[in-house]
Design a protein around this motif. Structure first.
Motif, mmCIF file in Angstrom:
data_model
loop_
_atom_site.group_PDB
_atom_site.id
_atom_site.type_symbol
_atom_site.label_atom_id
_atom_site.label_comp_id
_atom_site.label_asym_id
_atom_site.label_seq_id
_atom_site.Cartn_x
_atom_site.Cartn_y
_atom_site.Cartn_z
ATOM 1 N N TYR A 3 0.863 -1.169 0.000
ATOM 2 C CA TYR A 3 0.000 0.000 0.000
ATOM 3 C C TYR A 3 0.906 1.227 0.000
ATOM 4 C CZ TYR A 3 -3.695 3.213 1.481
ATOM 5 O OH TYR A 3 -4.591 4.230 1.556
ATOM 6 N N GLN A 4 0.553 2.230 -0.738
ATOM 7 C CA GLN A 4 1.338 3.461 -0.784
ATOM 8 C C GLN A 4 0.939 4.341 0.405
ATOM 9 O OE1 GLN A 4 3.865 4.058 -2.762
ATOM 10 N NE2 GLN A 4 3.540 2.127 -3.807
ATOM 11 N N ALA A 5 1.517 4.065 1.548
ATOM 12 C CA ALA A 5 1.187 4.796 2.766
ATOM 13 C C ALA A 5 2.191 5.929 2.972
ATOM 14 C CB ALA A 5 1.217 3.867 3.966
ATOM 15 N N SER A 6 1.675 7.042 3.413
ATOM 16 C CA SER A 6 2.550 8.176 3.728
ATOM 17 C C SER A 6 3.209 7.929 5.085
ATOM 18 C CB SER A 6 1.727 9.465 3.771
ATOM 19 O OG SER A 6 0.857 9.452 4.886
ATOM 20 N N PRO A 7 4.309 8.622 5.366
ATOM 21 C CA PRO A 7 4.946 8.457 6.681
ATOM 22 C C PRO A 7 3.997 8.789 7.845
ATOM 23 C CG PRO A 7 6.426 9.594 5.193
ATOM 24 C CD PRO A 7 5.117 9.470 4.485
ATOM 25 N N GLU A 8 3.101 9.749 7.654
ATOM 26 C CA GLU A 8 2.126 10.094 8.688
ATOM 27 C C GLU A 8 1.146 8.944 8.916
ATOM 28 O OE1 GLU A 8 0.133 11.726 11.660
ATOM 29 O OE2 GLU A 8 2.004 12.523 10.830
ATOM 30 N N GLU A 9 0.704 8.299 7.836
ATOM 31 C CA GLU A 9 -0.201 7.152 7.975
ATOM 32 C C GLU A 9 0.501 5.999 8.688
ATOM 33 O OE1 GLU A 9 -3.308 6.980 4.298
ATOM 34 O OE2 GLU A 9 -1.199 6.686 3.789
ATOM 35 N N ILE A 10 1.745 5.767 8.340
ATOM 36 C CA ILE A 10 2.500 4.691 8.992
ATOM 37 C C ILE A 10 2.644 4.977 10.479
ATOM 38 C CG2 ILE A 10 4.788 3.646 9.148
ATOM 39 C CD1 ILE A 10 4.936 3.863 6.077
ATOM 40 N N CYS A 78 -7.109 -0.668 8.832
ATOM 41 C CA CYS A 78 -6.774 -2.102 8.820
ATOM 42 C C CYS A 78 -5.865 -2.471 9.983
ATOM 43 C CB CYS A 78 -6.110 -2.480 7.500
ATOM 44 S SG CYS A 78 -7.257 -2.621 6.140
ATOM 45 N N HIS A 79 -4.815 -1.687 10.181
ATOM 46 C CA HIS A 79 -3.874 -2.007 11.255
ATOM 47 C C HIS A 79 -4.525 -1.848 12.628
ATOM 48 C CE1 HIS A 79 -0.058 -3.062 9.404
ATOM 49 N NE2 HIS A 79 -0.416 -2.278 8.402
ATOM 50 N N HIS A 146 6.111 -4.563 11.900
ATOM 51 C CA HIS A 146 7.132 -4.546 10.844
ATOM 52 C C HIS A 146 6.485 -4.325 9.472
ATOM 53 C CE1 HIS A 146 10.766 -5.459 8.650
ATOM 54 N NE2 HIS A 146 10.115 -6.387 7.970
ATOM 55 N N GLN A 147 5.388 -5.024 9.190
ATOM 56 C CA GLN A 147 4.685 -4.830 7.926
ATOM 57 C C GLN A 147 4.138 -3.409 7.815
ATOM 58 O OE1 GLN A 147 1.909 -7.814 6.724
ATOM 59 N NE2 GLN A 147 3.203 -9.495 7.458
ATOM 60 N N CYS A 148 3.691 -2.858 8.930
ATOM 61 C CA CYS A 148 3.201 -1.482 8.947
ATOM 62 C C CYS A 148 4.325 -0.524 8.585
ATOM 63 C CB CYS A 148 2.651 -1.156 10.335
ATOM 64 S SG CYS A 148 1.913 0.462 10.479
ATOM 65 N N SER A 149 5.511 -0.738 9.123
ATOM 66 C CA SER A 149 6.661 0.111 8.801
ATOM 67 C C SER A 149 7.028 0.028 7.330
ATOM 68 C CB SER A 149 7.872 -0.300 9.642
ATOM 69 O OG SER A 149 7.611 -0.110 10.996
ATOM 70 N N ALA A 150 6.803 -1.128 6.726
ATOM 71 C CA ALA A 150 7.118 -1.328 5.312
ATOM 72 C C ALA A 150 5.977 -0.884 4.395
ATOM 73 C CB ALA A 150 7.443 -2.796 5.053
ATOM 74 N N GLY A 151 4.886 -0.402 4.970
ATOM 75 C CA GLY A 151 3.753 0.037 4.157
ATOM 76 C C GLY A 151 2.931 -1.106 3.607
ATOM 77 N N LYS A 152 2.887 -2.205 4.339
ATOM 78 C CA LYS A 152 2.116 -3.371 3.902
ATOM 79 C C LYS A 152 0.925 -3.580 4.822
ATOM 80 C CE LYS A 152 6.049 -5.818 1.945
ATOM 81 N NZ LYS A 152 6.877 -7.012 2.021
#
Length: 167
Positions: A3-10, A78-79, A146-152
């Motif tokens: 997912y193309q997540a922005s740093p703020e979303e992550i 989702c997270h 970890h997946q959240c940090s990778a934008g997954k």
């Protein structure tokens, strides 16, 4: 799923994962060990573990419920829903373990069981499965973080909250 997540979303998505992992590691591992080591001098320290845990788990569940209606990012939703699902599992585990311990301790004392039998039952039937589940949830939350940090988005999170047609 990428997912193309922005740093703020992550950063927002990681918040509940971090609170849950803090609860598992600091509260249920370190504070529990500290409480056991000073149980004769300060038994109240051991009672803080379930209280702190229930407060943090309740916060996770209600924050995720609120995010389901107010959060605009599907990635964050989702997270947070995944963290809330695991928090609900842990609340059920925590409450059933505390109930079983109280039942065995007070029931065993009333039936005049030996202290050795009471503590063996508590350890074998409640503490061991509790710690195995705690460690399993810790590994799952670490992987989700970890997946959240990778934008997954983990498959389990995507199953809880399918991606809308127009993100």
């Amino acid at each position: 799923m990428s997912y193309q997540a922005s740093p703020e979303e992550i950063k927002r998505a990681k918040r509940l994962h971090m609170i849950f992992m803090f609860n598992l590691i600091v509260n249920h591992v370190f504070l529990l060990v500290a409480g056991i080591s000073v149980i004769k001098d300060l038994p109240q320290l051991l009672m803080l573990v379930p209280v702190i845990s229930l407060i943090s788990l309740t916060y996770i569940i209600f924050a995720a419920k609120r995010a389901a209606s107010t959060e605009t990012s599907w990635f964050v939703q989702c997270h947070w829903m995944l963290a809330a699902k695991r928090a609900r599992i842990f609340v059920i585990l925590l409450l059933s373990t505390v109930a079983f311990i109280a039942l065995v301790f007070f029931g065993g004392t009333a039936m005049e069981w030996s202290r050795m039998l009471i503590f063996a039952l508590i350890g074998a039937v409640s503490a061991l499965p509790f710690m195995i589940t705690l460690l399993t949830l810790l590994v799952l939350e670490y992987d989700a973080d970890h997946q959240c940090s990778a934008g997954k988005v983990p498959a389990a999170a995507a199953a809880l909250n399918p991606q809308p047609a127009n993100p």
